[in-house]
Design a protein around this motif. Structure first.
Motif, PDB file in Angstrom:
ATOM      1  N   GLU A 188       0.540  -0.984  -0.102  1.00  0.00           N
ATOM      2  CA  GLU A 188      -0.334   0.001  -0.551  1.00  0.00           C
ATOM      3  C   GLU A 188       1.502   1.187   0.090  1.00  0.00           C
ATOM      4  OE1 GLU A 188       0.721  -2.021   2.590  1.00  0.00           O
ATOM      5  OE2 GLU A 188       0.565  -0.574   4.480  1.00  0.00           O
ATOM      6  N   ASN A 189       0.017   2.492  -1.081  1.00  0.00           N
ATOM      7  CA  ASN A 189       1.088   3.719  -0.077  1.00  0.00           C
ATOM      8  C   ASN A 189       0.679   4.596   0.474  1.00  0.00           C
ATOM      9  OD1 ASN A 189       3.430   3.888  -2.740  1.00  0.00           O
ATOM     10  ND2 ASN A 189       1.366   2.899  -3.786  1.00  0.00           N
ATOM     11  N   GLU A 190      -0.276   4.355   1.433  1.00  0.00           N
ATOM     12  CA  GLU A 190      -1.036   4.514   2.277  1.00  0.00           C
ATOM     13  C   GLU A 190       0.019   5.499   4.217  1.00  0.00           C
ATOM     14  OE1 GLU A 190      -2.838   2.624   1.012  1.00  0.00           O
ATOM     15  OE2 GLU A 190      -3.863   4.036  -0.533  1.00  0.00           O
ATOM     16  N   THR A 191       1.564   4.403   4.127  1.00  0.00           N
ATOM     17  CA  THR A 191       2.153   4.059   4.858  1.00  0.00           C
ATOM     18  C   THR A 191       2.830   4.233   4.684  1.00  0.00           C
ATOM     19  OG1 THR A 191       1.977   1.910   5.353  1.00  0.00           O
ATOM     20  CG2 THR A 191       1.080   2.423   5.826  1.00  0.00           C
ATOM     21  N   GLU A 192       4.555   4.649   5.059  1.00  0.00           N
ATOM     22  CA  GLU A 192       6.207   4.941   4.680  1.00  0.00           C
ATOM     23  C   GLU A 192       6.251   3.729   4.825  1.00  0.00           C
ATOM     24  OE1 GLU A 192       9.531   6.270   3.439  1.00  0.00           O
ATOM     25  OE2 GLU A 192       7.112   7.425   3.689  1.00  0.00           O
ATOM     26  N   THR A 193       6.060   3.233   5.550  1.00  0.00           N
ATOM     27  CA  THR A 193       6.715   1.456   5.004  1.00  0.00           C
ATOM     28  C   THR A 193       6.450   0.783   3.983  1.00  0.00           C
ATOM     29  OG1 THR A 193       6.852   0.646   7.621  1.00  0.00           O
ATOM     30  CG2 THR A 193       6.408  -0.861   6.157  1.00  0.00           C
ATOM     31  N   GLY A 194       5.123   1.298   3.656  1.00  0.00           N
ATOM     32  CA  GLY A 194       4.525   0.397   2.126  1.00  0.00           C
ATOM     33  C   GLY A 194       5.270   1.157   1.431  1.00  0.00           C
ATOM     34  N   ARG A 195       5.317   2.469   1.004  1.00  0.00           N
ATOM     35  CA  ARG A 195       5.652   2.985  -0.100  1.00  0.00           C
ATOM     36  C   ARG A 195       7.020   2.559  -0.023  1.00  0.00           C
ATOM     37  NH1 ARG A 195       2.583   7.474   2.216  1.00  0.00           N
ATOM     38  NH2 ARG A 195       4.634   8.448   4.087  1.00  0.00           N
ATOM     39  N   ALA A 196       8.008   2.509   1.060  1.00  0.00           N
ATOM     40  CA  ALA A 196       9.519   2.314   0.744  1.00  0.00           C
ATOM     41  C   ALA A 196       9.636   0.766   0.080  1.00  0.00           C
ATOM     42  CB  ALA A 196      10.406   1.832   2.479  1.00  0.00           C
ATOM     43  N   LYS A 197       8.401   0.059   0.639  1.00  0.00           N
ATOM     44  CA  LYS A 197       8.413  -1.524  -0.856  1.00  0.00           C
ATOM     45  C   LYS A 197       8.589  -1.504  -2.497  1.00  0.00           C
ATOM     46  CE  LYS A 197       7.222  -3.975   3.217  1.00  0.00           C
ATOM     47  NZ  LYS A 197       6.208  -5.400   3.996  1.00  0.00           N
ATOM     48  N   ASN A 198       7.836  -0.197  -2.435  1.00  0.00           N
ATOM     49  CA  ASN A 198       7.335  -0.103  -3.584  1.00  0.00           C
ATOM     50  C   ASN A 198       8.565   0.724  -4.676  1.00  0.00           C
ATOM     51  OD1 ASN A 198       4.402  -1.238  -3.418  1.00  0.00           O
ATOM     52  ND2 ASN A 198       3.841   1.107  -2.581  1.00  0.00           N
ATOM     53  N   ARG A 199       8.951   1.336  -3.432  1.00  0.00           N
ATOM     54  CA  ARG A 199      10.032   1.892  -4.531  1.00  0.00           C
ATOM     55  C   ARG A 199      11.574   1.237  -3.769  1.00  0.00           C
ATOM     56  NH1 ARG A 199       9.226   6.320  -0.476  1.00  0.00           N
ATOM     57  NH2 ARG A 199      11.053   4.996   0.626  1.00  0.00           N
ATOM     58  N   ARG A 200      11.567   0.272  -5.553  1.00  0.00           N
ATOM     59  CA  ARG A 200      12.808  -0.212  -5.702  1.00  0.00           C
ATOM     60  C   ARG A 200      13.359  -0.838  -6.709  1.00  0.00           C
ATOM     61  NH1 ARG A 200       6.765  -1.871  -6.457  1.00  0.00           N
ATOM     62  NH2 ARG A 200       7.104  -4.268  -7.794  1.00  0.00           N
ATOM     63  N   VAL A 201      14.274  -2.079  -7.224  1.00  0.00           N
ATOM     64  CA  VAL A 201      15.137  -2.329  -8.525  1.00  0.00           C
ATOM     65  C   VAL A 201      14.028  -3.561  -9.069  1.00  0.00           C
ATOM     66  CG1 VAL A 201      16.377  -2.358 -10.054  1.00  0.00           C
ATOM     67  CG2 VAL A 201      15.550   0.140  -8.936  1.00  0.00           C
ATOM     68  N   SER A 202      13.786  -4.186  -9.697  1.00  0.00           N
ATOM     69  CA  SER A 202      13.734  -5.704  -9.574  1.00  0.00           C
ATOM     70  C   SER A 202      14.377  -5.941 -10.726  1.00  0.00           C
ATOM     71  CB  SER A 202      11.755  -6.014 -10.192  1.00  0.00           C
ATOM     72  OG  SER A 202      11.577  -5.868  -9.273  1.00  0.00           O
ATOM     73  N   ILE A 203      15.136  -6.858 -10.532  1.00  0.00           N
ATOM     74  CA  ILE A 203      15.823  -7.815 -11.531  1.00  0.00           C
ATOM     75  C   ILE A 203      15.772  -8.894 -11.870  1.00  0.00           C
ATOM     76  CG2 ILE A 203      18.353  -9.511 -12.169  1.00  0.00           C
ATOM     77  CD1 ILE A 203      19.855  -6.469 -10.189  1.00  0.00           C
ATOM     78  N   ILE A 204      14.615  -9.455 -13.396  1.00  0.00           N
ATOM     79  CA  ILE A 204      14.375 -10.767 -13.468  1.00  0.00           C
ATOM     80  C   ILE A 204      14.963 -10.991 -14.074  1.00  0.00           C
ATOM     81  CG2 ILE A 204      12.298 -10.799 -14.652  1.00  0.00           C
ATOM     82  CD1 ILE A 204      11.423  -8.666 -13.387  1.00  0.00           C
ATOM     83  N   ILE A 205      15.193 -12.652 -13.872  1.00  0.00           N
ATOM     84  CA  ILE A 205      16.247 -13.584 -15.065  1.00  0.00           C
ATOM     85  C   ILE A 205      14.843 -14.235 -15.689  1.00  0.00           C
ATOM     86  CG2 ILE A 205      17.973 -15.727 -15.290  1.00  0.00           C
ATOM     87  CD1 ILE A 205      17.742 -13.329 -12.085  1.00  0.00           C
ATOM     88  N   THR A 206      14.578 -14.560 -16.790  1.00  0.00           N
ATOM     89  CA  THR A 206      13.439 -14.788 -17.413  1.00  0.00           C
ATOM     90  C   THR A 206      13.602 -16.328 -17.869  1.00  0.00           C
ATOM     91  OG1 THR A 206      13.554 -14.178 -19.572  1.00  0.00           O
ATOM     92  CG2 THR A 206      12.731 -12.585 -18.351  1.00  0.00           C
ATOM     93  N   TYR A 207      12.489 -17.485 -17.695  1.00  0.00           N
ATOM     94  CA  TYR A 207      12.471 -18.493 -18.318  1.00  0.00           C
ATOM     95  C   TYR A 207      12.739 -18.511 -19.766  1.00  0.00           C
ATOM     96  CZ  TYR A 207      10.388 -19.781 -14.315  1.00  0.00           C
ATOM     97  OH  TYR A 207      10.199 -20.290 -12.743  1.00  0.00           O
TER      98      TYR A 207
END
Length: 285
Positions: A235-254
């Motif tokens: 969720e973006n309503e809390t600082e903890t939730g916003r911190a989780k959303n601010r990310r970089v995802s590295i995806i090794i695809t099938y």
């Protein structure tokens, strides 16, 4: 006598119209050929199955026909015709089974890679700053932005190089595609460098791709995507939730796409947690 000889000579003369017989035979065969070709071009599934069953019965030696003749009533001599439940020896190739088996081996191989990455990054996973997940797309490594960047910036921090350097040896020696995705929270950004979160997420993803390339990952395997705040994982309503959303995802695809829409978090083994707590420098809070 001369008339008899003359008559015999006239009867022995060649018939110049014999070619019509051969021509007629040829036209008949040609007509039959095109009739067969037309009938083959429009195959009915039901009749095709009956044909394959009949051929299978003939080759398996279960009888010369697909029916059994039985007496319906004793003493009447009547014959009833019933269909036989014969199994055709002509079976389709198990392509779906081969595909499923290849997909299973692919998932097992990727799960092993994910476990290695999880064990390598165990300290930061324990702190909740990194998460390794096996999804329908492949192995996804979510890294919170404060480990890689300062607030509102796309310049990689000193800790970022150490974190990415831990991952590269585990994914360098295969040819799977790697997609890097940048994500932000829904807080608008508007400064002199980035007009919106879209630009910020895209440049951050590109920065990580550039670092992966510098560390030896082939450019043909790499791609970068900026998704802004469009795909939150909290969720973006809390600082903890916003911190989780601010990310970089590295995806090794099938290599083999999968239809399974599942996500399994890969946790590090207990033996990988304590000993490596100080191997990777932490980003300042």
């Amino acid at each position: 006598m001369s008339k008899l000889i003359r008559k015999r000579v006239e009867e022995d003369q060649d018939n110049h119209e014999r070619w019509l017989v051969s021509y007629a035979d040829f036209i008949t065969l040609l007509f039959a050929f095109f009739v067969v070709m037309y009938s083959i071009s429009s195959v009915e599934i039901g009749k095709y199955k009956q044909l394959t069953n009949s051929i299978g019965t003939a080759f398996s030696g279960n009888g010369s026909s697909g029916v059994n003749q039985t007496s319906t009533e004793k003493g009447l001599g009547a014959r009833g015709v019933t269909e036989t439940n014969t199994t055709s020896i002509i079976k389709p190739l198990p392509l779906s089974h081969l595909y499923t088996e290849k997909m299973r081996r692919e998932r097992d191989s990727m799960a092993k890679t994910g476990a290695e990455v999880s064990n390598k990054l165990a300290p930061m996973i324990a702190e909740g700053k990194i998460q390794v997940i096996q999804t329908s797309r492949g192995i996804r490594i979510d890294i919170q932005d404060n480990l890689l960047f300062s607030a509102g910036s796309a310049d990689l921090s000193m800790a970022a190089n150490a974190i990415i350097s831990e991952i590269v040896p585990l994914i360098k020696n295969n040819q799977r595609k790697i997609q890097v995705e940048g994500h932000t929270d829904n807080t608008p950004i508007h400064n002199t460098t980035f007009f919106s979160n879209w630009e910020l997420s895209a440049v951050r993803a590109s920065s990580v791709v550039r670092l992966l390339s510098t560390l030896g990952i082939s450019e043909q395997r790499l791609s970068a995507t900026g998704l802004g705040a469009s795909q939150p994982i909290s969720e973006n309503e809390t600082e903890t939730g916003r911190a989780k959303n601010r990310r970089v995802s590295i995806i090794i695809t099938y290599e083999v796409p999968t239809q399974e829409d599942t996500s399994n978090v890969i946790v590090p083994q207990a033996s990988a947690l304590a000993p490596k707590a100080q191997t990777v420098p932490k980003a300042p809070n």
